[in-house]
Enzyme design. Structure first.
Site, PDB file in Angstrom:
ATOM      1  NE  ARG A 284      -1.889   2.099   3.222  1.00  0.00           N
ATOM      2  CZ  ARG A 284      -1.812   2.110   4.562  1.00  0.00           C
ATOM      3  NH1 ARG A 284      -2.549   1.287   5.282  1.00  0.00           N
ATOM      4  NH2 ARG A 284      -0.987   2.937   5.184  1.00  0.00           N
ATOM      5  CG  HIS A 288      -6.638   2.940   5.475  1.00  0.00           C
ATOM      6  ND1 HIS A 288      -6.805   1.638   5.084  1.00  0.00           N
ATOM      7  CD2 HIS A 288      -7.861   3.395   5.819  1.00  0.00           C
ATOM      8  CE1 HIS A 288      -8.083   1.306   5.204  1.00  0.00           C
ATOM      9  NE2 HIS A 288      -8.744   2.363   5.643  1.00  0.00           N
ATOM     10  CE1 TYR A 297       0.578   3.091   8.915  1.00  0.00           C
ATOM     11  CE2 TYR A 297      -0.694   4.934   9.779  1.00  0.00           C
ATOM     12  CZ  TYR A 297      -0.467   3.991   8.796  1.00  0.00           C
ATOM     13  OH  TYR A 297      -1.282   3.950   7.696  1.00  0.00           O
TER      14      TYR A 297
END
Ligand code: TPP
Ligand code: MG
Length: 400
Positions: A284, A288, A297
């Site tokens: 990815r 998100h 993160y």
């Protein structure tokens, strides 16, 4: 649609021998036809590849990339409320979409709108849904990025992770009972394989031998949860083996490998030989969604590697150029042309405006009850400042 990647022969050689491996080997390995640098793993294995198919795959991938970029810009400008990109995952999406046939059904997760677009979902319908305007088939009732297309058998995605997988298997079971030679394609993410629904669905798929192709886009993240803490299984594909479902692990950034593996699975399902579970390994590259900031993160230096040398569009481009099927610079020209299509569709859809408030109580009862009518009246009479639907398109933010 055409299946031009050479079908695996009875005694496969070269990379296709992968499909004849034992269950454990297939679920732990990684099927690949084209390397990251665009060279073929085995030229003979790609000898029968159809030039037009290869170019259609390329165009489909570029269309997703261009559309995502425009839609994200719109979200940042406050013109739409939410967007989820599929940057870096275009090969998994288009490689599988190209295998589907008109009568098949698609049950997607969050990142498969490109499958719908490849099958004929129009840009206008897709963008209408994102605006939630009066032309939106779902009447502005879904959050953005939940397109559906009845004509092209593209079911609206499930916001609740994995609830769609039992639906996909159930649809396939019905196809089997009816004796149709159709296939249901069900998609999910890596995070989705941790949900109970995944396990129920895989169990039913294995027992019923339903004509379902279950595709996991393992992009290695579920919002901020990395694959390493998502599952203790050595690979996602191995989860299929436990349910007696043949599982293949495939380089999801190699569109030709994805197309070949999904062709193998779909042909098998159409023959009546049951389900296949595919893990398409990808990454990815984007956040998100438009509500997320992954630099909080994860190490974005890793992302840069996937964005650069591992980019699936770049890989196919390099292969096609080497084969003489694409010219240097063609990609840029194609992207420019496709962007015009997206901008035109945005202009048309943005002008339409929100659905009539009265449609809020459509489709609930044949005759709206007094309570619904009363609620509608209360909303309609609300002060204008609290009722953005009276002013055209509503661009409130939503989180996911
Ligand atoms: C049942 C459920 N739990 C949590 C969420 C919140 N949520 C939305 S997407 C997502 C992560 C999904 O990850 P994955 O399945 O890997 O798909 P990806 O977003 O990577 O494509 C989560 C936890 C949800 N929508 N539904
Ligand atoms: Mg994921």
């Amino acid at each position: 649609m055409a299946h031009a990647t050479s079908a695996p022969s009875a005694t496969p050689t070269g990379p296709y021998a992968y499909f004849d491996g034992d269950d454990d080997a297939k679920a732990r390995g990684l099927f690949q036809l084209v390397r990251e640098d665009g060279t073929a793993v085995d030229d003979a294995a790609l000898a029968a590849l159809d030039r037009e198919l290869a170019r259609r795959l390329f165009e489909g991938m570029v269309r997703i990339r261009v559309t995502d970029a425009r839609m994200m810009a719109l979200q940042r400008q406050g013109r739409i409320g939410f967007y989820g990109e599929a940057v870096g995952q275009e090969a998994a999406i288009v490689g599988s979409a190209a295998v589907t046939q008109k009568e098949d059904w698609i049950v997607p997760a969050l990142r498969e709108a490109g499958v719908g677009l490849y099958r004929g979902l129009t840009l206008d319908s897709y963008i209408a849904q994102i605006f939630g305007n009066a032309a939106d088939p779902t009447k502005g009732r879904q959050m953005p990025c939940h397109p559906c297309d009845r004509e092209n058998h593209y079911v609206v995605m499930s916001s609740c992770v994995s609830t769609q997988i039992p639906h996909a298997v159930g649809i396939a079971m019905a196809m089997k009972i009816k004796g149709d030679r159709k296939v249901c394609f069900g998609y999910m993410g890596d995070g989705g394989t941790s949900e109970g629904d995944f396990h129920v669905a895989l169990n039913f798929a294995g027992v019923s031998k339903a004509p379902v192709v279950l595709i996991c886009q393992n992009n290695q993240w579920a919002i901020s949860t990395p694959g390493s803490v998502q599952s203790a299984a050595a690979t996602i594909a191995l989860k299929g083996v436990g349910y007696g479902v043949e599982a293949l692990r495939v380089d999801g950034n190699d569109v030709l490998a994805v197309h070949a593996a999904v062709t193998y699975a779909a042909d098998k399902a159409r023959r009546g030989d049951g389900p296949t579970f595919l893990e398409l390994l990808t990454y990815r590259v984007s956040a998100h969604s438009s509500s997320d900031d992954p630099s909080r993160y994860r190490d974005e230096a890793v992302t840069e590697v996937w964005k650069g040398q591992r980019d699936p569009i770049r890989r196919l481009e390099a292969y096609l150029i080497k084969r003489g099927w694409l010219e240097a610079g063609e990609r840029e020209a194609l992207a420019t042309k496709l962007e015009v299509d997206v901008r035109d569709a945005i202009a048309r859809q943005e002008a339409i405006g929100a659905p009539e408030l009265s449609t809020l109580i459509d489709d609930v009862f044949e005759e709206p009850t007094w309570l619904l009518r009363e609620q509608l009246a209360a909303v309609t009479d609300a002060p204008r400042a609290r009722n953005p639907h009276q002013h055209g398109t509503f661009s409130g933010t939503s989180h996911k």
